[in-house]
Scaffold this active site. Structure first.
Site, PDB file in Angstrom:
ATOM      1  N   THR A 182       0.844  -1.193   0.000  1.00 52.68           N
ATOM      2  CA  THR A 182       0.000   0.000   0.000  1.00 52.68           C
ATOM      3  C   THR A 182       0.880   1.244   0.000  1.00 52.68           C
ATOM      4  O   THR A 182       2.080   1.183   0.269  1.00 52.68           O
ATOM      5  CB  THR A 182      -0.908   0.064   1.239  1.00 52.68           C
ATOM      6  OG1 THR A 182      -0.136   0.448   2.391  1.00 52.68           O
ATOM      7  CG2 THR A 182      -1.597  -1.246   1.507  1.00 52.68           C
ATOM      8  N   ASP A 183       0.274   2.373  -0.277  1.00 57.90           N
ATOM      9  CA  ASP A 183       0.945   3.642  -0.039  1.00 57.90           C
ATOM     10  C   ASP A 183       0.644   4.054   1.404  1.00 57.90           C
ATOM     11  O   ASP A 183      -0.037   3.351   2.154  1.00 57.90           O
ATOM     12  CB  ASP A 183       0.485   4.692  -1.044  1.00 57.90           C
ATOM     13  CG  ASP A 183       1.526   5.800  -1.251  1.00 57.90           C
ATOM     14  OD1 ASP A 183       2.396   5.977  -0.388  1.00 57.90           O
ATOM     15  OD2 ASP A 183       1.458   6.481  -2.280  1.00 57.90           O
ATOM     16  N   TRP A 184       1.126   5.202   1.785  1.00 55.57           N
ATOM     17  CA  TRP A 184       1.135   5.688   3.162  1.00 55.57           C
ATOM     18  C   TRP A 184      -0.266   5.684   3.787  1.00 55.57           C
ATOM     19  O   TRP A 184      -1.133   6.466   3.415  1.00 55.57           O
ATOM     20  CB  TRP A 184       1.717   7.100   3.184  1.00 55.57           C
ATOM     21  CG  TRP A 184       1.948   7.705   4.521  1.00 55.57           C
ATOM     22  CD1 TRP A 184       1.045   8.397   5.258  1.00 55.57           C
ATOM     23  CD2 TRP A 184       3.168   7.704   5.276  1.00 55.57           C
ATOM     24  NE1 TRP A 184       1.613   8.829   6.428  1.00 55.57           N
ATOM     25  CE2 TRP A 184       2.929   8.417   6.460  1.00 55.57           C
ATOM     26  CE3 TRP A 184       4.428   7.160   5.065  1.00 55.57           C
ATOM     27  CZ2 TRP A 184       3.916   8.615   7.432  1.00 55.57           C
ATOM     28  CZ3 TRP A 184       5.410   7.359   6.025  1.00 55.57           C
ATOM     29  CH2 TRP A 184       5.148   8.065   7.193  1.00 55.57           C
ATOM     30  N   ALA A 185      -0.480   4.790   4.739  1.00 56.39           N
ATOM     31  CA  ALA A 185      -1.720   4.743   5.539  1.00 56.39           C
ATOM     32  C   ALA A 185      -2.979   4.610   4.687  1.00 56.39           C
ATOM     33  O   ALA A 185      -4.067   4.981   5.128  1.00 56.39           O
ATOM     34  CB  ALA A 185      -1.820   5.985   6.439  1.00 56.39           C
ATOM     35  N   ASP A 186      -2.857   4.047   3.494  1.00 55.44           N
ATOM     36  CA  ASP A 186      -4.004   4.066   2.588  1.00 55.44           C
ATOM     37  C   ASP A 186      -5.092   3.069   2.937  1.00 55.44           C
ATOM     38  O   ASP A 186      -6.219   3.207   2.457  1.00 55.44           O
ATOM     39  CB  ASP A 186      -3.527   3.851   1.155  1.00 55.44           C
ATOM     40  CG  ASP A 186      -3.065   5.151   0.507  1.00 55.44           C
ATOM     41  OD1 ASP A 186      -3.423   6.224   1.027  1.00 55.44           O
ATOM     42  OD2 ASP A 186      -2.353   5.097  -0.501  1.00 55.44           O
TER      43      ASP A 186
END
Length: 777
Positions: free
Chosen positions: A311-315
């Site tokens: 995932t990307d940041w906190a997605d």
């Protein structure tokens, strides 16, 4: 005893083969039986808690804090607690998002790996956004941003820059980068245009492939101590949000989604990319982190790809906090993991570990899905050799931050700058002239380096890159300080947002122009990235345009130097300048490269990797369809939909001239299975040596779906001495002329195709209509 052992090995082989050979499509990374045995053995030794830990990635700040001197240190108690309790398998980012020294990295990661091996018996995999060199290491090499690499049209520079980045990244024991970015920068409003390789699918695919091989080497199963794992990002359709704002929804036709946006990712996978990062937003109403068709069917099953999907940041949080497709974090994790996510970048908290275990215990995530994800993470760690050698020694990397990589960065910056206008051959500037350097970008390293430079937003670049030359400093070195006057007129407010400017002092700049022969106005943007880089008006700031207009009133010739991450509208000031240069975002050696080009010591060879708009209501791309430009219609009303642009994709001038001739193809008639060999003669008809990017385009004249006006199909870059000629040979598989039909399948249709190189054109004829049954041709 030996027979029992052999039976176990045979059983493991069957299990391993079944885990990688169940796909209906291709297999993009070759199978390595020995490596798979190691993966299975380790996987089978793990508890559920240990498996889940391998699927979670935390930010390094949770593992330490600043000491009394404000310097980040790993807190062994904190780190030991997180690793002991949650079995965390991956860590990311620079402490406080500020670049440490190489020695500090060596200490940080040494401690982390020692504790990880002690508590879990599995090495941590550490990841950084090394997007244009040693983004997050002081003393390393910063290369031009990806948009500049695209403008070179030079695959060799792309690969060598990635190789050097990998070398310097592995030197500090970081084995994983979140790069390259191949999103297709097709919307000028979007704040991450400069992180990509321009607007074209083929150009992104070619540069992405080159960088993957540069980062990883040629054997993705056995990556040595001088290479790192690459990450293709941001899958899929991230770059064309409807509003132009970062991380907001995109609406993309099914044909374009597969035919254009998926293509660079597919080529990256076929080049061995070990990981892919997911689009933070939604496409056609479905959040990509929840889209099983895109994450599992397209990316994994159709290709046989066995890498890590992160995932990307906190997605995952965004699935319930912003996208509203989950009721809470636990539900969001269920959706994302079942859709195909293998590793959750959950930077703030390890609570995802507890929630994932609950979901498995409740039967909402199967053990087979957990094992598949963990198998992929372990496989990447084995491919990187982390089990054998989790850390490196900086002393074994003598080229770190050295002259060889600096020369490459300078070469890349020089080849990427684009000469857009040069009336009356104003450039190059001969010595002896007095020059006014003006504009907000004239004397700042931050503008040259852009985002992801020492910090996330690049806002401390002038502190960390003070040993390099700004444009003003480089021009002083080139022409002599007594021949260069600095009066900026407009400056950025470095304590404010990236777009904020101080009270202008245009009058002082106009006064300074009285005593000079020529004005070099350095305008554009300050550094930014991601959502903080959103804008409300694509037009360049009023202050900067007023500055240029006031200086034009002096009657002195003006050279506009554009230094910006995306094309800002400047249609009202372009006519006021006799020359225009686009530097894009060239990095630490951008000032030196520009000065040498202006002086004529080097020749321009860059080409625009995107369409430069002239007005906000004509944001389009070079491959626009004929139906997008409708002329005046006869009848009851005047109907006009003319496409305008400031400069087209591929535009780029030189101090010399090139002539094209004798375009030819080895087959005038072809089938879908043929390969066309296209040749053209190129001659340097000027008085200077120069490099020329030879671009091959095609047009499908008639198709069952409205065809693109033209598409880039091949390119090569050559260097010619004055009077020299070369024959350039370009390979064009007929399958590249196919398109995705309304039914979602690739098809090439009988009919005429026009091929174009320079001012040369030739028609070729496809003799059959063929539809591919496989999803990927």
């Amino acid at each position: 005893m030996m027979q029992t052992f052999k039976k176990k090995v045979a059983a493991m082989m069957v299990l391993t083969l079944s885990s990688v050979c169940t796909y209906a499509g291709e297999t993009v990374i070759p199978h390595d039986a020995k490596l798979e045995l190691q993966v299975e053995k380790t996987l089978n030794s793990l508890t559920l808690e240990q498996k889940i830990g391998q699927m979670v990635e935390l930010v390094v700040d949770l593992f330490g804090g600043n000491d009394k001197n404000g310097i980040f240190q790993i807190d062994e108690k904190k780190a030991d607690s997180l690793l002991s309790h949650y079995k965390i398998g991956s860590i990311l980012n620079a402490p406080n998002t500020v670049a440490p020294t190489a020695a500090q990295w060596e200490s940080y990661i040494g401690t982390i790996q020692r504790l990880s091996m002690k508590r879990i018996g599995i090495p941590c995999i550490y990841g950084l956004d090394q997007n244009h060199g040693s983004t997050y290491t002081q003393g390393g090499t910063l290369f031009p941003q990806n948009i500049n690499i695209a403008a070179t049209f030079n695959r060799d520079i792309a690969r060598r820059s990635a190789e050097a980045t990998a070398y310097e990244t592995r030197a500090v024991s970081v084995p994983w980068t979140y790069s390259p970015t191949v999103d297709l920068g097709r919307d000028a409003r979007w704040p991450r245009v400069w992180e990509n390789f321009g607007e074209d699918s083929y150009l992104n695919a070619e540069m992405g492939k080159a960088m993957v091989r540069g980062f990883q080497g040629d054997d993705p199963n056995h990556i040595d101590q001088y290479h790192i794992a690459a990450t293709m990002k941001h899958y899929l359709g991230y770059s064309v949000p409807w509003t132009g704002k970062d991380r907001t929804p995109a609406y993309i036709s099914p044909a374009d989604l597969r035919g254009k946006f998926f293509a660079p990712f597919l080529e990256g996978l076929r080049s061995g990319a070990l990981s892919v990062m997911v689009n933070s937003a939604s496409v056609n109403g479905m959040p990509v982190h929840a889209n099983r068709e895109l994450l599992t069917t397209w990316l994994k099953e159709d290709t046989g790809w066995d890498g890590v999907l992160v995932t990307d940041w906190a997605d995952v949080n965004n699935l319930w906090q912003r996208e509203m497709v989950a009721k809470d974090k636990k539900d969001a994790l269920r959706i994302a993991i079942n859709a195909g996510i293998d590793m959750v970048m959950e930077p703030y908290s390890p609570d995802a570990c507890d929630l994932l275990k609950q979901l498995v215990d409740e039967g909402k995530i199967s053990m087979s899905r957990i094992d598949d994800a963990v198998r992929r993470v372990l496989r990447m760690k084995y491919r990187l050799g982390l089990f054998e050698k989790p850390t490196q020694k900086l002393r074994n990397y003598p080229k770190f931050g050295g002259r060889e990589f600096a020369q490459l960065a300078l070469e890349g910056a020089a080849e990427s700058m684009v000469l857009l206008k040069n009336e009356g051959n104003l450039l190059p500037l001969t010595p002896g002239k007095r020059i006014l350097l003006t504009g907000p970008n004239a004397n700042q390293m931050r503008c040259l380096d852009g985002g992801w430079s020492y910090t996330w937003q690049g806002h401390l670049a002038d502190q960390f890159a003070s040993q390099y030359n700004t444009i003003y400093e480089a021009m002083c070195n080139q022409y002599g300080k007594d021949h260069v006057v600095l009066s900026q007129g407009v400056t950025y407010n470095e304590k404010g947002k990236y777009w904020e400017e101080n009270q202008p002092d245009i009058a002082s700049a106009v006064k300074a122009a009285e005593g000079v022969d020529i004005i070099v106005a350095c305008i554009g943007e300050n550094s930014y990235t991601e959502t903080p880089g959103n804008l409300t008006d694509l037009t360049l700031s009023e202050n900067q345009r007023r500055l240029v207009k006031a200086l034009a009133q002096t009657g002195k010739p003006i050279v506009l130097v554009l230094n910006e991450g995306r094309p800002r509208i400047i249609a009202d000031i372009v006519p006021l300048a006799q020359a225009v240069i686009h530097t894009l975002v060239p990095g630490n050696y951008g000032g030196d490269a520009l000065a040498s080009l202006i002086a004529g010591e080097r020749n321009f060879s860059g080409r625009l990797p995107y369409t430069y708009p002239s007005e906000i209501n004509s944001l389009t791309n070079y491959d626009f369809k004929k139906s997008e430009e409708v002329g005046t219609m006869e009848g009851a009303y005047d109907y006009n939909a003319k496409v305008t642009q400031q400069w087209g994709f591929g535009t780029g001038l030189s101090y010399t001239s090139f002539e094209y001739g004798n375009l030819r193809v080895d087959k005038s008639h072809f089938t879908h299975a043929d390969r066309l060999n296209v040749s053209v003669d190129v001659t340097n008809t000027g008085s200077r040596a120069g490099k020329e990017s030879v671009l091959l385009y095609s047009s499908d004249l008639i198709a069952t779906m409205t065809p693109d006006g033209r598409r880039l199909r091949a390119f090569d870059k050559i260097e010619l001495q004055p009077g020299e000629s070369k024959t350039v040979n370009l390979q064009l598989p007929a399958s590249d002329l196919a398109f995705v039909g309304y039914d979602g399948k690739w098809v090439i249709e009988e009919g005429v195709f026009k091929l174009m190189v320079g001012d040369q054109t030739i028609d070729v004829f496809c003799t059959d209509t063929y539809q591919w049954e496989k999803t990927n041709k």
